[in-house]
Design an enzyme around this catalytic site. Structure first.
Site, short mmCIF file in Angstrom:
data_model
loop_
_atom_site.label_atom_id
_atom_site.label_comp_id
_atom_site.label_asym_id
_atom_site.label_seq_id
_atom_site.Cartn_x
_atom_site.Cartn_y
_atom_site.Cartn_z
N ASN A 65 0.87 -1.18 0.00
CA ASN A 65 0.00 0.00 0.00
C ASN A 65 0.91 1.23 0.00
O ASN A 65 1.53 1.54 1.00
CB ASN A 65 -0.89 0.00 1.25
CG ASN A 65 -1.74 1.25 1.34
OD1 ASN A 65 -1.70 2.11 0.46
ND2 ASN A 65 -2.52 1.36 2.41
N PHE A 67 0.21 4.23 0.12
CA PHE A 67 -0.31 5.38 0.87
C PHE A 67 -0.47 5.13 2.36
O PHE A 67 -0.95 5.98 3.09
CB PHE A 67 -1.65 5.84 0.26
CG PHE A 67 -1.52 6.24 -1.18
CD1 PHE A 67 -0.71 7.32 -1.53
CD2 PHE A 67 -2.16 5.54 -2.18
CE1 PHE A 67 -0.55 7.68 -2.86
CE2 PHE A 67 -2.02 5.90 -3.52
CZ PHE A 67 -1.21 6.97 -3.86
N GLU A 98 -3.40 0.07 -6.36
CA GLU A 98 -3.76 1.31 -7.05
C GLU A 98 -4.97 1.98 -6.43
O GLU A 98 -5.27 3.13 -6.68
CB GLU A 98 -4.02 1.01 -8.54
CG GLU A 98 -2.71 0.81 -9.28
CD GLU A 98 -2.87 0.09 -10.60
OE1 GLU A 98 -4.03 0.00 -11.10
OE2 GLU A 98 -1.85 -0.38 -11.12
N ALA A 100 -8.07 1.46 -2.91
CA ALA A 100 -8.51 0.68 -1.75
C ALA A 100 -9.23 -0.57 -2.26
O ALA A 100 -9.89 -0.53 -3.31
CB ALA A 100 -9.44 1.52 -0.89
N GLY A 122 2.08 -2.56 4.78
CA GLY A 122 1.11 -1.52 5.13
C GLY A 122 0.71 -1.67 6.59
O GLY A 122 1.42 -2.32 7.37
N ASP A 124 -2.72 -2.02 9.63
CA ASP A 124 -3.75 -2.98 9.97
C ASP A 124 -4.86 -3.02 8.91
O ASP A 124 -5.46 -4.06 8.65
CB ASP A 124 -4.38 -2.63 11.33
CG ASP A 124 -3.37 -2.79 12.46
OD1 ASP A 124 -2.29 -3.35 12.21
OD2 ASP A 124 -3.67 -2.35 13.58
N GLY A 125 -5.13 -1.85 8.30
CA GLY A 125 -6.18 -1.78 7.27
C GLY A 125 -5.80 -2.63 6.08
O GLY A 125 -6.65 -3.31 5.48
N GLY A 166 2.40 1.04 8.23
CA GLY A 166 1.12 1.71 8.42
C GLY A 166 1.22 2.73 9.54
O GLY A 166 2.32 3.17 9.88
N THR A 168 -0.62 2.49 12.89
CA THR A 168 -0.57 1.92 14.23
C THR A 168 0.20 0.60 14.23
O THR A 168 0.94 0.30 15.15
CB THR A 168 -2.00 1.65 14.77
OG1 THR A 168 -2.84 2.76 14.46
CG2 THR A 168 -1.99 1.43 16.26
#
Ligand code: 1PW
Ligand code: ADP
Ligand code: CA
Length: 448
Positions: A65, A67, A98, A100, A122, A124-125, A166, A168
């Site tokens: 990820n 972002f 690219e 979500a 990334g 946790d998401g 990420g 957290t």
């Protein structure tokens, strides 16, 4: 190792070295040998030994990820992780997401048989996306209906590794003990594994999401909702929104029904800390296997407990949820794979008292040793907000802020008539009324 002579062939052996506080690093030793044949025999013998172990992954599917967190995912992977995978002769297919749900949708469809594991770079998401893709594909193949809360899910055969990049990174921190990309890469390379509890979240018999770390209503739901508007701030958006949410001091009224976990060892206030090879998890795992193989233990109505009230926070921790902000976590004694969830109820109290509770997450004091905090180890729970969700949609139309303001100004009330939302591993669940239960040990993690 001996001094090199010019004609000696140098061979470098790389190995994992433990350093301070759960950190691992890659160290090397150079051997020189003048006898080529003998040298090759050594290399081949070592290689055979490693191959025999069978736990080391050879081919991995990597999602990055770009972002997440400080937007360094790609850089972290290229600079710190890819060179180690190459040294370990691991081949990879790398996908930089690219949009979500790119990783989730790809995993739900792709033929996974060629991979030995999935790696997500990334927070946790991003991990949540990966487990959703994996679990969904596994259930689809097995013909299991995920919308039925009583369905017995089939465990996924692939392991997932996390390279923390990420905000957290609590799933990584709580499993490895630290959020360090090199440590995680080395755990992946040596094939470590760790089972993890997964809970399902349903609303009106419709599947909403799976949860692995924290499922939080009230405080953590509101922090997440607010922080999504400030993504540009990076990880510090949580501090900013945490502060705002703390000041707003919103409480929410509702009813919690829960089914206590009575068969497993331990309780949420004991001194046990879950680590690799934890005996509580091993015991619980055997117990759950037994109850799965025999007939399901039937729960009668009297087994359920009920708590009604006004809550500042309702937190369901599948694991300790330790992270750098809270090194012991939201529930320090929670277990990674014991088939239970620690349900923490923080009742309405003064701002000062709530702050005392929050500060105790950052030090060694007991955050549960406060009159307005309750904690239960459960297998399942149901939350019903006092105000129906349909009414809430109308209220939201009028304007949540306006109403929230009106209500908190009302001296007799102090409780919001607008519902909060659930924070599910860093993703928002819009419904307030949910039914949550432990469903399976997921995909052994590569990091352990
Ligand atoms: C006055 C001091 C108050 C300090 C309070 C410290 C409590 C910190 C407890 C944090 C527990 C976090 C649980 C983790 C949740 C993650 O799944 C989620 C998503 O993480 P991600 O952004 O994907 O890495 N992060 C948050 C903040 O909701
Ligand atoms: N390429 C992308 N563009 C936008 N969002 C993405 C992309 N890839 C993943 N996401 C989403 O970004 C969100 C946050 O990801 P995560 O890696 O957990 O970072 P953080 O810890 O900063 O929240 C997740 O909801 C994930 O679905
Ligand atoms: Ca657990």
């Amino acid at each position: 190792k001996r001094l090199s002579r010019q004609e000696d062939v140098p061979r470098i052996l790389y190995y994992v070295q433990r350093s301070k506080e759960h950190h691992w690093c890659c160290a090397e030793v150079t051997f020189y040998c003048s006898d080529q044949l003998l040298c090759n025999q050594w290399v081949q013998a070592l290689q055979r030994r490693l191959d025999l172990q069978g736990v080391r992954p050879k081919n991995l599917l990597v999602f990055i990820n770009p972002f997440g967190g400080k937007q360094l995912g790609k850089h972290i992977y290229d600079k710190k992780v890819a060179p180690l995978f190459q040294l370990a002769s691991i081949t990879t297919e790398v996908i930089v997401t690219e949009h979500a749900n790119h990783a989730r949708d790809h995993l739900a469809e792709v033929d996974l048989r060629i991979y030995d594991g999935i790696v997500c770079v990334g927070g946790d998401g991003m991990f949540s996306e990966v487990i959703h893709g994996l679990i969904c594909q596994t259930q689809k193949i097995a013909g299991i209906d995920q919308n039925d809360p009583n369905s017995k899910l089939v465990a996924c055969s692939l392991r997932i590794g996390i390279i923390p990049a990420g905000s957290t990174d609590c799933i990584c921190y709580a499993t490895v003990g630290v959020n360090d990309p090199v440590t995680s890469a080395l755990h992946i390379i040596v094939g470590d594994s760790q089972p993890m509890d997964v809970s399902s979240v349903h609303h009106n018999n419709t599947f909403l999401k799976y949860s692995v770390s924290l499922l939080g209503y009230g405080f953590y739901g509101d922090v997440l909702k607010d922080s999504e508007n400030n993504r540009w701030m990076g990880p510090s958006r949580y501090d900013f929104s945490g502060f705002k949410t703390f000041l707003s001091h919103q409480c929410y009224e509702g009813t919690v029904l829960y089914l206590p976990a009575t068969e497993t060892l331990g309780n949420p206030r004991d001194e046990s800390r879950c680590t690799a090879g934890c005996y509580v998890c091993q015991y619980s795992g055997k117990l759950l296997d037994l109850s799965n193989n025999k007939q399901e233990l039937k729960h009668v109505e009297e087994d359920w407990k009920v708590v009604k009230g006004k809550f500042l926070a309702i937190n369901a921790a599948n694991m300790s949820c330790a992270c750098s902000k809270s090194p012991m976590g939201l529930s320090p004694a929670a277990h990674l794979a014991d088939g239970t969830i620690d349900l923490i109820l923080v009742r309405k109290c003064s701002r000062f008292n709530f702050l005392r509770h929050l500060i105790r997450h950052t030090n060694k004091d007991d955050q549960f040793d406060l009159a307005f905090v309750e904690v239960y180890r459960v297998k399942q729970f149901i939350f019903t907000p006092k105000y129906s969700e349909e009414d809430n949609i109308d209220i939201r139309d009028i304007g949540k802020n306006l109403f929230g303001q009106f209500c908190s100004d009302h001296p007799a009330c102090g409780c919001s008539q607008v519902n909060s939302n659930w924070n599910c591993d860093g993703e928002i669940i819009e419904h307030a009324a949910v039914e949550v239960r432990y469903v399976l040990f997921c995909c052994l993690e590569l990091s352990g």
